[in-house]
Write a protein that holds these residues in place. Structure first.
Motif, PDB file in Angstrom:
ATOM      1  N   ARG A 138       3.427  -4.733  -0.999  1.00 57.04           N
ATOM      2  CA  ARG A 138       2.058  -4.552  -1.503  1.00 57.04           C
ATOM      3  C   ARG A 138       1.822  -5.584  -2.589  1.00 57.04           C
ATOM      4  N   PHE A 153      -1.228  -6.989   1.384  1.00 55.56           N
ATOM      5  CA  PHE A 153       0.196  -6.981   1.719  1.00 55.56           C
ATOM      6  C   PHE A 153       0.673  -8.404   2.002  1.00 55.56           C
ATOM      7  N   THR A 207      -0.311  -5.503   9.260  1.00 56.84           N
ATOM      8  CA  THR A 207       0.211  -6.426   8.232  1.00 56.84           C
ATOM      9  C   THR A 207      -0.432  -7.807   8.398  1.00 56.84           C
ATOM     10  N   SER A 230      -2.699  -9.190   5.351  1.00 53.31           N
ATOM     11  CA  SER A 230      -2.088 -10.261   4.561  1.00 53.31           C
ATOM     12  C   SER A 230      -3.034 -11.456   4.526  1.00 53.31           C
ATOM     13  N   ARG A 260       9.600  -3.765  10.919  1.00 51.71           N
ATOM     14  CA  ARG A 260       8.700  -4.687  10.226  1.00 51.71           C
ATOM     15  C   ARG A 260       8.519  -4.182   8.796  1.00 51.71           C
ATOM     16  N   GLU A 316      -1.330   1.795   1.862  1.00 50.98           N
ATOM     17  CA  GLU A 316      -2.072   0.768   1.128  1.00 50.98           C
ATOM     18  C   GLU A 316      -2.645   1.358  -0.175  1.00 50.98           C
ATOM     19  N   SER A 357       3.727  -9.955   4.329  1.00 52.28           N
ATOM     20  CA  SER A 357       4.780  -9.577   5.275  1.00 52.28           C
ATOM     21  C   SER A 357       6.121 -10.169   4.845  1.00 52.28           C
ATOM     22  N   ALA A 399       6.638  -5.050   4.741  1.00 56.17           N
ATOM     23  CA  ALA A 399       5.663  -5.820   3.972  1.00 56.17           C
ATOM     24  C   ALA A 399       5.674  -5.338   2.526  1.00 56.17           C
TER      25      ALA A 399
END
Ligand SMILES: C[S@@+](CC[C@H](N)C(=O)[O-])C[C@H]1O[C@@H](n2cnc3c(N)ncnc32)[C@H](O)[C@@H]1O
Length: 302
Positions: free
Chosen positions: A299, A268, A245, A249, A295, A219, A270, A297
């Protein structure tokens, strides 16, 4: 799939998992900088480099670093991926392919596999305590909790009791002997030592804390638009990425039993609504991909 076939034909000891899906979600581009947090046999890095991106590869296992190929756009670091923010400023993508490599697993002497008789070690690198230290020094309750929590093993209590009775346990086969006094080997079922071995490996290598810290580091160092891709192999790992996430998010489902909390600003977005899994074609070639979940995501700017 052709890359996987190339790896098989080249006799590669580790077949990269979900490579097409990793490339599609990580989307590396010429001139970008990508962190491969789990270099291993370099399968992901090689393909990322082919796009013209630069790669910073991490591995905690010095053997992986020493056996790595060289490339003008590849920098290798012997460190845990949780420390990535100490080495780099901003990057465009980060990929983590969690767990052990086939080389580590099949290297009998390291104690990861119950199929080989070896000292009960299980250290990937850069940790102090071995699996033997844990089984020989933890109290019975602590051991039972660890095996239950990290191995999701329902027979954790009787296994812990048997381990304590059988001490000292210094080898993989001695541990298997203690476990199989409690759980019998049944045909067509996973080996009864599987979950206890998983639990010890996670504890020795502090694997869950590693992921939590790495996601926070990601992050901090991903540029807006940067991609984070995580391939995991069991539900404990997958849940950490899923929860992270979801919280980051801007979703905060909270609890109906607790006061409402204001969601944090989204950092984030996803890009995998549900976790992706390996294709049937890949599963035919690489059974290790069976439990893989991916998975990813992006930024976003706050
Ligand atoms: C599944 S393999 C990666 C394989 C690689 N993607 C490939 O295609 O060849 C995992 C590798 O990550 C390393 N590793 C696991 N946890 C790590 C951590 N916390 N920090 C750095 N390396 C780690 C292991 O030592 C192992 O070499």
């Amino acid at each position: 799939m052709s890359i996987l076939i190339d790896q098989i034909e080249a006799g590669s000891k580790h077949l990269s998992v979900m490579l097409p899906e990793v490339l599609a979600t990580l989307a590396p581009k010429r001139g970008e900088t990508i962190i491969d947090g789990t270099f291993g046999a370099g399968g992901y890095s090689r393909v990322i480099l082919e796009t013209g991106a630069k790669v910073i590869g991490f591995d905690r296992d010095i053997t992986a670093i020493n056996n790595a190929f060289t490339h003008e756009n590849l920098t290798l670091l012997h460190d845990r991926f949780s420390n990535m923010a100490d080495h780099v400023d901003k990057v465009d993508g980060i990929v983590l392919d969690l767990g052990v490599s086939s080389m580590q697993f099949d290297e009998g002497g390291r104690g990861f596999s119950f199929r080989y008789d070896a000292p009960l070690d299980m250290r990937m690198g850069l940790t102090e305590i071995s699996a033997a230290d844990i089984v020989n020094s933890f109290e019975e309750k602590e051991l039972a909790d660890l095996i239950y929590l990290y191995g999701e093993e329902r027979a954790s209590r009787p296994i812990a009791r048997e381990i304590v009775k059988s001490r000292p346990i210094n080898t993989t086969f001695e541990l298997v002997a203690a476990i199989t006094k409690v759980l019998y080997i049944k045909r067509d079922e996973i080996h009864p030592a599987t979950r206890t071995f998983q639990a010890l490996r996670i504890a020795v290598n502090e694997e869950l804390a590693e992921i939590e810290q790495a996601l926070k580091a990601a992050e901090a160092i991903l540029r807006p638009g940067g991609r984070l891709v995580v391939v995991s192999f069991h539900s404990l790992e997958d849940r950490i990425m899923k929860d992270f996430t979801s919280k980051r998010s801007g979703k905060n489902e909270g609890s109906r039993y607790a006061p409402a909390v204001t969601p944090l600003p989204a950092t984030f977005k996803s890009i995998t609504r549900k976790a992706l899994t390996a294709s049937p074609d890949e599963l035919k070639l690489n059974p290790r991909a069976r439990s893989a979940k991916l998975r990813a995501a992006i930024r976003v700017e706050v």
